[in-house]
Design a protein around this motif. Structure first.
Motif, PDB file in Angstrom:
ATOM      1  N   GLN B 254       0.069 -12.210  50.452  1.00 14.05           N
ATOM      2  CA  GLN B 254       1.453 -12.372  49.999  1.00 14.05           C
ATOM      3  C   GLN B 254       1.550 -12.265  48.480  1.00 14.05           C
ATOM      4  O   GLN B 254       2.482 -11.671  47.943  1.00 14.05           O
ATOM      5  N   HIS B 255       0.579 -12.847  47.810  1.00 15.87           N
ATOM      6  CA  HIS B 255       0.567 -12.869  46.355  1.00 15.87           C
ATOM      7  C   HIS B 255       0.553 -11.440  45.786  1.00 15.87           C
ATOM      8  O   HIS B 255       1.362 -11.075  44.932  1.00 15.87           O
ATOM      9  N   ARG B 256      -0.363 -10.633  46.326  1.00 15.81           N
ATOM     10  CA  ARG B 256      -0.532  -9.273  45.825  1.00 15.81           C
ATOM     11  C   ARG B 256       0.664  -8.391  46.185  1.00 15.81           C
ATOM     12  O   ARG B 256       1.134  -7.592  45.373  1.00 15.81           O
ATOM     13  N   PHE B 307      -2.081  -3.826  49.898  1.00 13.73           N
ATOM     14  CA  PHE B 307      -3.390  -3.225  49.616  1.00 13.73           C
ATOM     15  C   PHE B 307      -3.741  -3.417  48.138  1.00 13.73           C
ATOM     16  O   PHE B 307      -2.907  -3.782  47.321  1.00 13.73           O
ATOM     17  N   MET B 308      -5.008  -3.083  47.820  1.00 15.75           N
ATOM     18  CA  MET B 308      -5.461  -3.170  46.418  1.00 15.75           C
ATOM     19  C   MET B 308      -5.089  -1.871  45.697  1.00 15.75           C
ATOM     20  O   MET B 308      -5.942  -1.146  45.193  1.00 15.75           O
TER      21      MET B 308
ATOM     22  N   GLU C  40      -6.505 -15.069  42.395  1.00 16.20           N
ATOM     23  CA  GLU C  40      -5.679 -15.561  43.492  1.00 16.20           C
ATOM     24  C   GLU C  40      -4.859 -14.454  44.156  1.00 16.20           C
ATOM     25  O   GLU C  40      -4.319 -14.647  45.236  1.00 16.20           O
ATOM     26  N   SER C  41      -4.724 -13.317  43.481  1.00 16.34           N
ATOM     27  CA  SER C  41      -4.005 -12.204  44.099  1.00 16.34           C
ATOM     28  C   SER C  41      -4.952 -11.059  44.457  1.00 16.34           C
ATOM     29  O   SER C  41      -4.523 -10.041  44.973  1.00 16.34           O
ATOM     30  N   ASP C  42      -6.233 -11.230  44.217  1.00 20.26           N
ATOM     31  CA  ASP C  42      -7.217 -10.204  44.536  1.00 20.26           C
ATOM     32  C   ASP C  42      -7.730 -10.406  45.965  1.00 20.26           C
ATOM     33  O   ASP C  42      -7.763 -11.531  46.475  1.00 20.26           O
ATOM     34  N   LYS C 127      -5.819 -10.269  33.689  1.00 20.67           N
ATOM     35  CA  LYS C 127      -5.759 -10.578  35.111  1.00 20.67           C
ATOM     36  C   LYS C 127      -4.426 -11.240  35.412  1.00 20.67           C
ATOM     37  O   LYS C 127      -4.149 -12.330  34.897  1.00 20.67           O
ATOM     38  N   ILE C 128      -3.609 -10.581  36.235  1.00 18.63           N
ATOM     39  CA  ILE C 128      -2.269 -11.120  36.454  1.00 18.63           C
ATOM     40  C   ILE C 128      -2.094 -11.762  37.812  1.00 18.63           C
ATOM     41  O   ILE C 128      -2.682 -11.342  38.813  1.00 18.63           O
ATOM     42  N   GLY C 129      -1.273 -12.784  37.824  1.00 21.65           N
ATOM     43  CA  GLY C 129      -0.904 -13.495  39.036  1.00 21.65           C
ATOM     44  C   GLY C 129       0.541 -13.975  38.883  1.00 21.65           C
ATOM     45  O   GLY C 129       1.253 -13.528  37.977  1.00 21.65           O
ATOM     46  N   ILE C 130       0.925 -14.857  39.729  1.00 26.07           N
ATOM     47  CA  ILE C 130       2.331 -15.288  39.771  1.00 26.07           C
ATOM     48  C   ILE C 130       2.782 -15.869  38.431  1.00 26.07           C
ATOM     49  O   ILE C 130       3.908 -15.619  37.979  1.00 26.07           O
ATOM     50  N   GLU C 131       1.902 -16.638  37.753  1.00 23.99           N
ATOM     51  CA  GLU C 131       2.324 -17.264  36.501  1.00 23.99           C
ATOM     52  C   GLU C 131       2.596 -16.207  35.431  1.00 23.99           C
ATOM     53  O   GLU C 131       3.493 -16.368  34.602  1.00 23.99           O
ATOM     54  N   ASN C 132       1.849 -15.117  35.465  1.00 23.39           N
ATOM     55  CA  ASN C 132       2.084 -14.063  34.476  1.00 23.39           C
ATOM     56  C   ASN C 132       3.427 -13.387  34.673  1.00 23.39           C
ATOM     57  O   ASN C 132       4.110 -13.043  33.703  1.00 23.39           O
TER      58      ASN C 132
END
Lengths: 471, 471, 471
Positions: B254-256, B307-308, C40-42, C127-132
């Protein structure tokens, strides 16, 4: 004639600033004395967490309820606010006064509900967290429903007074229903909708204006104002599952409440379109019905949403409500205006009163017929909170108490509305004259209409606005 | 001429109420027989939790998906609904009929998708939870996309029929793609967008109106209706990350998906503005492009979002889509109308068909090139669900199946659209005449315009509305 | 005169497409080199989870922050966008250019903020995730605030340039304030609002147009455009608790930030209504105040929201801000325009600058007076992040650093604005002439108004639109 009205108001026009200032200062003082953070919003949470063996921050109630809270918040401010923009020249008043009284009401509700539900016996203070602010929004909803019956006919000060009294009435009524009678009503069919609607209708009855048709040129929608109102309708409709599940039990309770409400609302839409089309000459649809009656299913699921009413039970409730509510707009609202002297601008009787009562009855029946085979033993205990001193209560008894809750809501709405109605009838509140109802000009600086932009080179001042003569 | 149209409709005007009533009753009966709560929304959840050693209520799938569900719900009702208000005199029909068919469609979808995906073999019943209602909203999206091609040219009964057939077509197509072929398509580039767009375009082709330019005075936007449409655009644009991540895997999936969609959409906006400005005389921007082509990146990430694909991969997809989609509005839509006899009111070919196909291709390529070095072993297995009987499938094979999925979506859209198109061509559905398309007057009680409020003292009845002669 | 303007622009009209294309391509290249998913998004999350002994997918930061992210996203695109639709003939530009620069800005912000805050030292990648992506939306907000001061007076290319420079200025300023000075500012009173407002005001000062009153016929609202603007106001108002809590600490931090902001906003509404009514002849309310000053409480809680400011403290902040902000609209904006040559279309000085500065001061005081008795030892350490090399910092010292942070924000806003202002003054950007400000005609294809639909049988081309002569 406009001039006369404005003169009449002249003596009262400091009322609104004074009321806003004084009441806001009172809120600050009362909050200073009484209101603190609860253990989940206090900086001591990390210690509390350790004491209670809570392993993760995500167990904070914030994460269970915050998304629903925001949806409810949208319903209160955009939902109710824009639903009331449908009048062609009262959109500012619809969305603006809704904003004002909701912002005041939620503070007042935190106090009043806090005294009844969230008082910490250790220090006599109200400890607030996410559930309290959801409940404050709910409490405000009662007053906004009442506003719907009065839209365009009262001054902002009258609305503030309506809210000032409406919130404590709500809090006491809620206390009696939920705590004394131990009734379940997570989405507030009784507590919010029935109370709010009868509160507003009774006030409207007392403030009856025999000559209201002097404003009838403005008591109708415009093409764009109808589209604005659809914004309100849709945000109410979409987020109603959050409304009914916001404070129900963690886990299956919230999950089931959302699904049941989702289904009931969908069902309401179809029967609303059916009755609307059937009733009009040549099968044309009426925007008033689509804007309102489609929501009736959400109102009527307020009590039973967290029960095991089954998916098809939800559809049946929505089915009936769409019919009843649209029928109300076609028949009952004109009847009430003509014979009962109740002028109900938004038709809250059709959208909140009747579906609210129906929802209470549905809830009572669903509760009375609950069984361990359907809920499981634990499920039954959790759903109806048959714990502590209520451990021995049976579903059948619960059904009786649910019905009693409806009577309490009705009584508070009607009696409270009568008292507040008489207060609002005093000739000191600066309400609009009969020929100036539904007109933003009375309380707002209204811009000249955009149509009147003159071509660049022909600009001259006397062409600025077709409303210039009215200002 | 209006009169003639309305007379023609007179024989059919009970159709809509009958359809709404009968179908809603059918839904209730079918739900009564087939639909129950699943284990996470049933009151037995506390027992189930204990059995499965689930330690916390927050592990209920409701908390993983409910915020995304509500965003998707907003896209369906406000997003699609308001996007279709852009016509100057068809805003009621745009948002209103969207409301009607979505409310019917989601019930019907719960059943149809339930039979294919959520049937409990133990008792032959459909068990619904949060994921099912998200999927029902998705299924409805396919029919709403088809509506976009037909906006203003069909009657509400035709739309109900379109939905009645569209939902089972969708469910079967989805079953073949996701289950038989084991294709991944969490955001539905193929399943939703490609299918929905070709379904609508084929119907539009069969319902071709050679004399549609008799309504051309109404086939355009107004200043305010364009701003209303931006409400739809923005809610679709903002919540598309939720759409593509709503039913993807818990955790990183979901995050990605949310991050990739967020990036693709941002990239689409810039290329849409670029092409729109480049194409017009004097570099002026066209609202039609801004309202639609900016969304193409979301459509095209429907398959590959989880997907990545890498952040820059997402940007590239959005970049291309913004160009293709805007180009479509400039060149392909007029071409299709002139030479292929396909009248596509909202340009769904540009917003859904082309980006959907592109998204499927991107998904196939991304899947085919997946590797353990990029995903990790577990990550690869989880992302493509290489488990059970698919444990031996390689990424390259998966890519081939993804491509096959696209063909299935196209076939269902075109063949299904052809069949339904012929049904809708029967002269019994009360569709508007060629000179009454894009006009709310045909199906709605339209208020006189707000501009026509006469000054108080000069009020007299013959001035009420400039549309009075048309009603 | 329109013709003249358009001719003047003719040489520049390829600027916008070129800027959009080239910058988007640059983004793709830079993302290709620098940006990857965080852990966390990988797809390696399942391995990471095992390593860190994370037991459940719900511990992914996505579930803590995604609902808040979506609310912030709505604020950026619908909130700011619709708030700027209030001008009667600049609604397309308000919502459209807001869309463009936000979509560009968020990509650019992911890079700039990434280099300063999220660079992985192991491989030199971001490295990006939700906080970024929340932070990117925040960063964009700074530029959108600046746009508010310039609304209607600049070209889209100028806005893109403003954003191109604004984002790095923001990122550096944020780095100094949050990392070098170790200041707490979760909702950005300093970092976002103070910086953004002074950045825009300084640019506006440098771009001063002495003959702007040639456009005064368009520099005002219309009835419907005011209602559109209320959509923006309300979505900002409702979701501000999410804005201030989006990146604050898990658990009590987010919980408290939401409650404090909720209360401050409610309090602002009442004092705004009070001052607005008090200031006008006959107590009439002014929509400009209601649309803007009601939000000041949210701005001013940006720093202190996560502190233990107490519920009544929040109310006091909101109380003061509503007064100050409305007073600003009444007195300071006209004063600034007349004597300081700062033309501030949306009044960002009142809504962002003054409340932002006040918020910074409130934050400094609240921090300086923090104590273990109020926060608990752990609470104090967590809230102010007194860890690592800041373990010895005292609340009093922290208060001093908070005040220093305000100075940094002011300096960056004013100096940065001055530099960018001089760049934007170059006569190459295609800005509108003095008599064409606030007019969508310059940059958009504007439809004829819907009022001009002629009756069917009387249709003839010369009646199409009253604006025909202007196009």
């Amino acid at each position: 004639m406009v001039k006369y009205t404005l003169c009449m108001r002249e003596h009262f026009y400091v009322f609104l600033p004074v009321v806003c200032f004084v009441w806001q200062i009172a809120m600050i003082i009362l909050f200073g004395v009484f209101v603190r953070y609860d253990e989940e919003s206090d900086a001591h949470w990390s210690e509390h967490k350790r004491e209670k063996n809570i392993t993760s921050d995500i167990e904070n109630d914030f994460y269970y309820r915050y998304p629903s809270f925001q949806d409810v918040h949208v319903m209160i401010f955009v939902g109710f606010g824009f639903l009331m923009t449908f009048l062609k020249r009262y959109s500012f008043g619809g969305v603006g006064f809704n904003f004002l009284i909701a912002a005041f009401g939620l503070q007042w509700a935190l106090l009043m509900q806090g005294w009844f539900h969230a008082l910490d016996p250790a220090d006599g203070q109200i400890k607030i967290g996410i559930e309290n602010i959801i409940n404050a929004d709910f409490c405000v909803a009662g007053c906004l429903i009442a506003y719907g019956a009065l839209l365009g006919k009262v001054s902002p000060v009258q609305l503030m007074v309506l809210t000032l009294f409406g919130i404590p009435l709500f809090a006491v009524e809620e206390y009696i229903i939920l705590h004394v009678l131990h009734v379940r009503d997570a989405g507030g069919s009784m507590v919010i909708h029935t109370f709010g609607a009868y509160y507003g209708l009774t006030i409207s009855w007392i403030l009856y204006r025999p000559k209201l048709d002097q404003s009838k040129r403005l008591n109708g929608s415009g093409y764009h104002s109808d589209v604005f109102a659809m914004i309100g309708t849709l945000f109410l409709w979409m987020f109603w599952p959050s409304f009914n599940s916001a404070i129900s039990d963690h886990g299956d309770g919230q999950h089931r409440a959302a699904i049941n409400t989702y289904l009931a609302l969908a069902s309401s839409v179809l029967t609303t379109f059916a009755i609307s089309s059937l009733s009009a000459k040549r099968g044309k649809l009426d925007m008033v019905h689509i804007q309102n009656a489609t929501l009736a299913g959400g109102v009527a699921m307020g009590t039973a949403a967290e029960f095991m009413i089954t998916p098809y039970g939800s559809l049946i409730v929505g089915f009936c409500c769409g019919i009843i509510s649209t029928f109300g707009y076609l028949v009952i609202t004109p009847f009430m205006e003509k014979y009962m002297k109740i002028q109900d601008t938004c038709g809250v009787h059709n959208l909140h009163a009747m579906p609210g009562v129906l929802g209470a009855v549905v809830g009572a029946i669903t509760a009375a017929t609950a069984s361990e085979s359907v809920y499981g033993h634990e499920g039954l205990v959790n759903t109806f909170d048959f714990k502590g001193k209520y451990a021995e209560r049976t579903p059948a008894t619960q059904g009786g108490f649910q019905a009693a809750g409806l009577c309490v809501a009705l009584a508070f709405g009607i009696v409270g509305g009568a008292i507040v109605g008489f207060i609002l009838r005093l000739p000191v509140w600066g309400d609009p004259s009969d020929d100036n109802c539904f007109d933003d000009e009375v309380y707002w600086e209204v811009p000249e209409d955009e149509e009147s932009i003159p071509p660049i080179l022909e600009y001259n001042s006397h062409m600025v606005g077709k409303y210039a003569d009215r200002m």
